[in-house]
Design a protein around this motif. Structure first.
Motif, PDB file in Angstrom:
ATOM      1  N   GLY A   1      15.575   0.511  -2.612  1.00  0.00           N
ATOM      2  CA  GLY A   1      14.183   0.885  -2.389  1.00  0.00           C
ATOM      3  C   GLY A   1      13.469  -0.244  -1.683  1.00  0.00           C
ATOM      4  N   GLY A   2      12.140  -0.269  -1.822  1.00  0.00           N
ATOM      5  CA  GLY A   2      11.360  -1.341  -1.222  1.00  0.00           C
ATOM      6  C   GLY A   2      11.360  -1.315   0.296  1.00  0.00           C
ATOM      7  N   ARG A   3      11.463  -0.146   0.889  1.00  0.00           N
ATOM      8  CA  ARG A   3      11.520  -0.019   2.345  1.00  0.00           C
ATOM      9  C   ARG A   3      10.117  -0.004   2.943  1.00  0.00           C
ATOM     10  N   LEU A   4       9.963  -0.690   4.061  1.00  0.00           N
ATOM     11  CA  LEU A   4       8.707  -0.679   4.801  1.00  0.00           C
ATOM     12  C   LEU A   4       8.673   0.596   5.639  1.00  0.00           C
ATOM     13  N   LEU A   5       7.612   1.364   5.473  1.00  0.00           N
ATOM     14  CA  LEU A   5       7.424   2.604   6.230  1.00  0.00           C
ATOM     15  C   LEU A   5       6.171   2.476   7.083  1.00  0.00           C
ATOM     16  N   ALA A   6       6.179   3.156   8.237  1.00  0.00           N
ATOM     17  CA  ALA A   6       5.002   3.171   9.111  1.00  0.00           C
ATOM     18  C   ALA A   6       4.864   4.556   9.711  1.00  0.00           C
ATOM     19  N   LEU A   7       3.629   4.953   9.977  1.00  0.00           N
ATOM     20  CA  LEU A   7       3.378   6.208  10.676  1.00  0.00           C
ATOM     21  C   LEU A   7       3.320   5.905  12.172  1.00  0.00           C
ATOM     22  N   ALA A   8       4.162   6.606  12.935  1.00  0.00           N
ATOM     23  CA  ALA A   8       4.201   6.403  14.385  1.00  0.00           C
ATOM     24  C   ALA A   8       4.322   7.758  15.059  1.00  0.00           C
ATOM     25  N   GLY A   9       3.312   8.129  15.807  1.00  0.00           N
ATOM     26  CA  GLY A   9       3.340   9.404  16.514  1.00  0.00           C
ATOM     27  C   GLY A   9       3.435  10.598  15.585  1.00  0.00           C
ATOM     28  N   GLY A  10       2.867  10.484  14.403  1.00  0.00           N
ATOM     29  CA  GLY A  10       2.899  11.576  13.436  1.00  0.00           C
ATOM     30  C   GLY A  10       4.162  11.613  12.584  1.00  0.00           C
ATOM     31  N   ASP A  11       5.096  10.716  12.827  1.00  0.00           N
ATOM     32  CA  ASP A  11       6.337  10.647  12.047  1.00  0.00           C
ATOM     33  C   ASP A  11       6.324   9.436  11.125  1.00  0.00           C
TER      34      ASP A  11
ATOM     35  N   CYS B   1      -0.813   2.641  10.011  1.00  0.00           N
ATOM     36  CA  CYS B   1      -0.749   3.068   8.612  1.00  0.00           C
ATOM     37  C   CYS B   1       0.667   2.784   8.108  1.00  0.00           C
ATOM     38  N   HIS B   2       0.791   2.083   6.982  1.00  0.00           N
ATOM     39  CA  HIS B   2       2.106   1.669   6.494  1.00  0.00           C
ATOM     40  C   HIS B   2       2.152   1.668   4.967  1.00  0.00           C
ATOM     41  N   ALA B   3       3.372   1.583   4.437  1.00  0.00           N
ATOM     42  CA  ALA B   3       3.593   1.633   2.991  1.00  0.00           C
ATOM     43  C   ALA B   3       4.898   0.920   2.658  1.00  0.00           C
ATOM     44  N   VAL B   4       5.127   0.718   1.364  1.00  0.00           N
ATOM     45  CA  VAL B   4       6.395   0.205   0.859  1.00  0.00           C
ATOM     46  C   VAL B   4       6.855   1.162  -0.234  1.00  0.00           C
ATOM     47  N   THR B   5       8.101   1.645  -0.105  1.00  0.00           N
ATOM     48  CA  THR B   5       8.640   2.564  -1.120  1.00  0.00           C
ATOM     49  C   THR B   5       8.928   1.802  -2.416  1.00  0.00           C
ATOM     50  N   ALA B   6       9.092   2.519  -3.506  1.00  0.00           N
ATOM     51  CA  ALA B   6       9.323   1.909  -4.819  1.00  0.00           C
ATOM     52  C   ALA B   6      10.646   1.145  -4.842  1.00  0.00           C
ATOM     53  N   VAL B   7      10.599  -0.055  -5.382  1.00  0.00           N
ATOM     54  CA  VAL B   7      11.811  -0.838  -5.613  1.00  0.00           C
ATOM     55  C   VAL B   7      12.431  -0.311  -6.901  1.00  0.00           C
ATOM     56  N   THR B   8      13.703   0.099  -6.830  1.00  0.00           N
ATOM     57  CA  THR B   8      14.373   0.641  -8.018  1.00  0.00           C
ATOM     58  C   THR B   8      15.375  -0.345  -8.610  1.00  0.00           C
ATOM     59  N   ALA B   9      15.798  -1.343  -7.841  1.00  0.00           N
ATOM     60  CA  ALA B   9      16.682  -2.403  -8.334  1.00  0.00           C
ATOM     61  C   ALA B   9      16.520  -3.623  -7.443  1.00  0.00           C
ATOM     62  N   GLY B  10      16.475  -4.791  -8.080  1.00  0.00           N
ATOM     63  CA  GLY B  10      16.295  -6.023  -7.329  1.00  0.00           C
ATOM     64  C   GLY B  10      14.829  -6.397  -7.220  1.00  0.00           C
ATOM     65  N   VAL B  11      14.581  -7.463  -6.476  1.00  0.00           N
ATOM     66  CA  VAL B  11      13.219  -7.961  -6.272  1.00  0.00           C
ATOM     67  C   VAL B  11      13.010  -8.175  -4.781  1.00  0.00           C
ATOM     68  N   ARG B  12      11.894  -7.654  -4.273  1.00  0.00           N
ATOM     69  CA  ARG B  12      11.551  -7.763  -2.851  1.00  0.00           C
ATOM     70  C   ARG B  12      10.413  -8.766  -2.701  1.00  0.00           C
ATOM     71  N   PHE B  13      10.611  -9.753  -1.815  1.00  0.00           N
ATOM     72  CA  PHE B  13       9.578 -10.735  -1.513  1.00  0.00           C
ATOM     73  C   PHE B  13       9.238 -10.678  -0.034  1.00  0.00           C
ATOM     74  N   SER B  14       7.948 -10.785   0.274  1.00  0.00           N
ATOM     75  CA  SER B  14       7.477 -10.858   1.652  1.00  0.00           C
ATOM     76  C   SER B  14       6.430 -11.947   1.763  1.00  0.00           C
ATOM     77  N   LEU B  15       6.472 -12.669   2.870  1.00  0.00           N
ATOM     78  CA  LEU B  15       5.424 -13.626   3.216  1.00  0.00           C
ATOM     79  C   LEU B  15       4.475 -12.886   4.139  1.00  0.00           C
ATOM     80  N   VAL B  16       3.201 -12.805   3.765  1.00  0.00           N
ATOM     81  CA  VAL B  16       2.228 -12.018   4.521  1.00  0.00           C
ATOM     82  C   VAL B  16       1.142 -12.939   5.058  1.00  0.00           C
ATOM     83  N   LEU B  17       0.823 -12.766   6.332  1.00  0.00           N
ATOM     84  CA  LEU B  17      -0.271 -13.501   6.968  1.00  0.00           C
ATOM     85  C   LEU B  17      -1.253 -12.480   7.509  1.00  0.00           C
TER      86      LEU B  17
END
Length: 150
Positions: free
Chosen positions: A51-61, A80-96
């Motif tokens: 899980g923990g996938r980065l999603l984005a809306l692009a051209g309606g998809d 417009c973007h989102a992150v799916t639920a992490v189901t196992a493991g730990v996801r880290f991101s550095l955000v600026l």
């Protein structure tokens, strides 16, 4: 004159975001950022978690943005973007987050006359000229002439 900038609001902010299945944050619903631009650096690769996938809306998809650790994603505040639920493991991101409305005040500072006259502040190139003169054995401006010992 020397300008000093004092930021009333920072030009950017930086933080580390953690997502895990057993924490308060396991996902991030679709949203738009309020800042002007975002840089998101994956500190955890997609192959290291479930899980923990980065999603984005692009051209309606809905597009999945696959990333390895160290990959950076850059977008403006219209994506417009989102992150799916992490189901196992730990996801880290550095955000600026970068802000276009950073405000600042400037103050001008004049070096004191004493410092200017002390030789500590010289016109550009003076140090290079002096270095060249010292290497060639020539007298420096304002110094005593060298004499040969016999």
């Amino acid at each position: 004159r020397l300008g000093i900038i004092r930021w009333a609001r920072p030009a950017f902010s930086t933080f580390v975001r953690k997502y895990s299945h057993n924490s308060e944050r396991s996902l991030l619903p679709f949203h738009l950022d309020t800042n002007v631009a975002t840089v998101n650096v994956a500190l955890t690769g997609d192959d290291q978690i479930n899980g923990g996938r980065l999603l984005a809306l692009a051209g309606g998809d809905v597009v999945e943005v696959r990333r390895n650790a160290g990959d950076a994603t850059v977008h403006d505040n219209t994506v417009c973007h989102a992150v799916t639920a992490v189901t196992a493991g730990v996801r880290f991101s550095l955000v600026l987050f970068f802000y276009a409305t950073a405000t600042h005040t400037t103050a001008s500072v004049k070096p004191s006359r004493k410092r200017l006259n002390s030789g500590a502040v010289r016109k550009p190139g003076a140090a290079v000229q002096q270095l060249g003169a010292a290497r060639s054995g020539a007298a420096r401006p304002g110094s005593r002439k060298r004499t040969e010992r016999g």
